[in-house]
Design an enzyme around this catalytic site. Structure first.
Site, PDB file in Angstrom:
ATOM      1  N   ILE A 229       0.834  -1.198   0.000  1.00 54.02           N
ATOM      2  CA  ILE A 229       0.000   0.000   0.000  1.00 54.02           C
ATOM      3  C   ILE A 229       0.870   1.250   0.000  1.00 54.02           C
ATOM      4  O   ILE A 229       1.871   1.323   0.714  1.00 54.02           O
ATOM      5  CB  ILE A 229      -0.902   0.017   1.247  1.00 54.02           C
ATOM      6  CG1 ILE A 229      -1.772  -1.241   1.297  1.00 54.02           C
ATOM      7  CG2 ILE A 229      -1.777   1.271   1.293  1.00 54.02           C
ATOM      8  CD1 ILE A 229      -2.454  -1.449   2.638  1.00 54.02           C
ATOM      9  N   HIS A 230       0.474   2.234  -0.792  1.00 51.11           N
ATOM     10  CA  HIS A 230       1.134   3.532  -0.704  1.00 51.11           C
ATOM     11  C   HIS A 230       0.876   4.114   0.683  1.00 51.11           C
ATOM     12  O   HIS A 230      -0.250   4.004   1.199  1.00 51.11           O
ATOM     13  CB  HIS A 230       0.586   4.476  -1.775  1.00 51.11           C
ATOM     14  CG  HIS A 230       1.370   5.743  -1.924  1.00 51.11           C
ATOM     15  ND1 HIS A 230       1.295   6.775  -1.008  1.00 51.11           N
ATOM     16  CD2 HIS A 230       2.246   6.152  -2.885  1.00 51.11           C
ATOM     17  CE1 HIS A 230       2.092   7.760  -1.388  1.00 51.11           C
ATOM     18  NE2 HIS A 230       2.678   7.403  -2.519  1.00 51.11           N
TER      19      HIS A 230
END
Length: 338
Positions: A229-230
């Protein structure tokens, strides 16, 4: 007070500001005036429709500061992903090869282009001003969509998905895209995402490799991005994970970010939300914080409110709360504790 409501055409200038500030990878929020205008008009038409099943409808919401009339966030529901064209993603599963003669069986993870997730309801377009990150208003922006689904369940599918933006560096480079997609388009990651927002993901997806991509053959940096995930997408993930969404074997086509999945009936804000009747009051002995919405369609509203609430009783709301929700005495409302 902040309130969530359906988008209107007059929101276009402010919505474009939100689009410019949004994270690369939120392709449903393109920084393009005409595309945003089309998205708004499509949403307005969807709220006006009398439908009894989930179709191509798109419900776009904005979070507004009622004192300043400034928009501070937006989020969206697409009733049916892949209704008009396939909704492509990458399926991440093991491919098993075996040799009886050598008595060897070996499993290798592989990514395969698919549109298995077509037909599900899709949550997308989540963006909130940086000053409101990790506040109850982030939950309002995300979870009020679920209260809307609870109030109008016939408009949505039996399962809900969302794609969480995958990892990219501060300069906009995605190791996953560089290892996979860039070989087929010769475009930087940010430009591919921009084109996806302006056109559709289908024309890019159809140029992707049609055969499995064996994960061990990718550079380690790209492998590490699968399901990653960013950092700026972590809050969106956390809110929905608490709602009962789970990761599955599908990842985003372009950046390898995870896909979350839940059966609609099992989502916390849908399964556990309470309904009641509004009662205007001059004072409230607040004992808890709640997400509160009306059950309207095109006049849908939702807020965060401090309430004294007991199940089965009328819900006392202040004058400001009633105005924000556009309700009067006896109006039906829906609520769930934060």
């Amino acid at each position: 007070m902040l309130a969530l409501r359906p988008v209107a055409l007059t929101d276009l200038p402010q919505l474009q500001r939100l689009a410019r500030e949004s994270l690369v990878g939120v392709t449903s929020l393109p920084d393009d005036t005409e595309r945003l205008r089309e998205r708004i008009l499509d949403s307005c038409a969807s709220f006006d429709k009398d439908v009894q099943g989930h179709g191509p409808e798109n419900y776009f919401f904005v979070l507004e500061d009622l004192s300043t009339r400034q928009l501070v966030g937006c989020s969206e529901i697409l009733a049916t992903a892949g209704f008009s064209e396939p909704f492509y993603s990458l399926r991440n599963r093991h491919f098993t090869s075996a040799s009886r003669e050598l008595n060897i069986e070996h499993g290798v993870p592989a990514l395969s282009l698919c549109h298995d997730l077509s037909g599900h309801t899709l949550l997308r377009g989540f963006h909130i001003d940086a000053a409101l990150v990790r506040t109850p208003f982030s939950e309002l922006l995300s979870r009020a969509r679920l209260l809307f689904i609870a109030a109008h369940s016939q408009r949505f599918a039996e399962a809900v998905i969302t794609e969480i933006v995958g990892f990219s560096s501060d300069d906009g480079r995605s190791p996953f895209w560089d290892a996979v997609g860039k070989h087929f388009f010769d475009l930087p990651y940010a430009e591919a995402e921009r084109l996806c927002g302006l056109e559709s993901r289908t024309f890019l997806a159809e140029l992707m490799p049609q055969y499995p991509i064996y994960v061990p053959m990718l550079p380690q940096a790209a492998q590490d991005c699968i399901g990653r995930i960013h950092p700026d997408g972590q809050e969106a993930f956390d809110i929905l994970e608490c709602e009962g969404f789970e990761t599955n074997s599908y990842v985003d086509l372009f950046d390898g970010g995870p896909t979350l999945y839940a059966r609609t009936a099992n989502i916390r804000s849908i399964a556990r939300s309470q309904t009641g009747m509004a009662k205007p009051g001059s004072s409230i002995d607040a004992r808890g914080r709640y997400l509160v919405s009306n059950d309207a369609l095109k006049d849908y509203r939702a807020i965060v409110a401090e309430l004294d609430y007991n199940a089965g009783q009328t819900v006392v709301l202040s004058e400001d709360m009633c105005a924000a929700l556009n309700v009067t005495e006896g109006s039906p409302i829906r609520l769930i504790a934060l």
